[in-house]
Design an enzyme around this catalytic site. Structure first.
Site, PDB file in Angstrom:
ATOM      1  N   GLU A  81      66.607  52.343  32.062  1.00 36.63           N
ATOM      2  CA  GLU A  81      67.756  52.994  32.705  1.00 36.63           C
ATOM      3  C   GLU A  81      68.984  52.091  32.792  1.00 36.63           C
ATOM      4  OE1 GLU A  81      66.061  50.540  35.960  1.00 36.63           O
ATOM      5  OE2 GLU A  81      65.331  51.543  34.163  1.00 36.63           O
ATOM      6  N   GLY A 128      60.136  40.962  44.266  1.00 33.50           N
ATOM      7  CA  GLY A 128      58.850  40.395  44.667  1.00 33.50           C
ATOM      8  C   GLY A 128      57.764  40.648  43.644  1.00 33.50           C
ATOM      9  N   CYS A 171      58.954  47.722  34.852  1.00 38.28           N
ATOM     10  CA  CYS A 171      59.081  46.357  35.358  1.00 38.28           C
ATOM     11  C   CYS A 171      57.954  46.015  36.345  1.00 38.28           C
ATOM     12  CB  CYS A 171      60.465  46.164  35.970  1.00 38.28           C
ATOM     13  SG  CYS A 171      60.953  44.425  36.144  1.00 38.28           S
ATOM     14  N   LEU A 172      58.191  46.125  37.639  1.00 36.68           N
ATOM     15  CA  LEU A 172      57.141  45.896  38.631  1.00 36.68           C
ATOM     16  C   LEU A 172      55.942  46.803  38.369  1.00 36.68           C
ATOM     17  CD1 LEU A 172      56.691  44.346  41.483  1.00 36.68           C
ATOM     18  CD2 LEU A 172      57.175  46.595  42.459  1.00 36.68           C
ATOM     19  N   HIS A 191      64.075  47.501  31.513  1.00 41.44           N
ATOM     20  CA  HIS A 191      64.648  48.624  32.255  1.00 41.44           C
ATOM     21  C   HIS A 191      65.256  49.647  31.291  1.00 41.44           C
ATOM     22  CE1 HIS A 191      64.866  47.111  36.579  1.00 41.44           C
ATOM     23  NE2 HIS A 191      64.250  46.142  35.908  1.00 41.44           N
TER      24      HIS A 191
END
Length: 231
Positions: A202, A80, A105-106, A200
């Site tokens: 990770e 989202g 990210c978000l 990311h």
């Protein structure tokens, strides 16, 4: 007589390397993302103690009640958009309580929106795709979260939203961009201990040594008593 020390004796005097996270307390705020446990594992490899809290009022109240505030809060990826998780409220809380934060990210998207920037939607899928990123001049600085990383390296991207470069808030520095589509991949606040990446660190698609180095840098540069605070 010449005195020699045994190998065992000399070993006792060797210093154990200090890891970036040794003695540091990290709170990982989970925005309902499947990567959160891997991200927590990477953070533990830095030596930090990590507590994961589901995003929302409970996470903020839990942090408020801590006798010792976290050295760093990680804003995890998530589905989202930032408003779905009221990320701006989280950032208000962290800034008010002088708690450093690093977003993934978000987390980056939330910082861009919080400071008045705009998010766009990619017209092509970038979920689970490898992508090359290049550091900007700000990203190459000694106090950047990218310190010690190559000028260009491969990362994993899982996103459709992105920070619009032309509408980037003046308080944020762009530290990295993707080479193929020039999308913002890294930001740092110019005066607050806040930083973030769009990719990311990770993910297995990002070299583990680069991903962990980036988190180590976040702990060294952003966390309480870190290099950014002391410079």
């Amino acid at each position: 007589d010449t005195t020699t020390s045994s190998p065992a004796a000399s070993t006792q005097h060797e210093k154990v390397p200090v890891r970036a996270g040794d003695g540091k307390k990290v709170v990982l705020i989970d925005h309902e993302d499947s990567f959160v446990h891997t991200l927590g594992n990477y953070l533990r490899q830095t030596g930090a103690s990590v507590q994961t809290l589901r995003s929302g009022p409970f996470a903020l109240s839990t942090i408020s009640e801590m006798s010792d505030k976290p050295d760093l809060v990680i804003l995890s990826p998530g589905p989202g958009n930032p408003k779905d998780f009221e990320l701006s409220k989280t950032l208000d809380f962290l800034i008010e309580n002088e708690i450093p934060a690093f977003g993934v990210c978000l987390g980056l998207q939330g910082m861009v929106e919080h400071f008045g920037g705009e998010l766009g939607v990619l017209g092509y899928p970038m979920h689970g795709k490898p992508s090359m990123v290049s550091l900007t001049d700000d990203g190459r600085k000694e106090q950047s979260i990218f310190a010690g990383l190559p000028d260009t390296f491969e990362v994993a991207r899982y996103h459709s939203l992105y920070g619009v470069r032309e509408k980037m808030p003046s308080c944020l520095s762009v530290t990295a961009v993707s080479t193929e589509d020039n999308i913002i991949m890294g930001i740092e606040h110019k005066s607050l201990p806040l930083g973030a990446v769009q990719f990311h660190p990770e993910s297995i698609l990002t070299s583990p040594k680069h991903g962990i180095r980036l988190l180590e840098n976040a702990l060294r540069v952003l966390s309480k008593g870190g290099e950014l605070e002391n410079k």
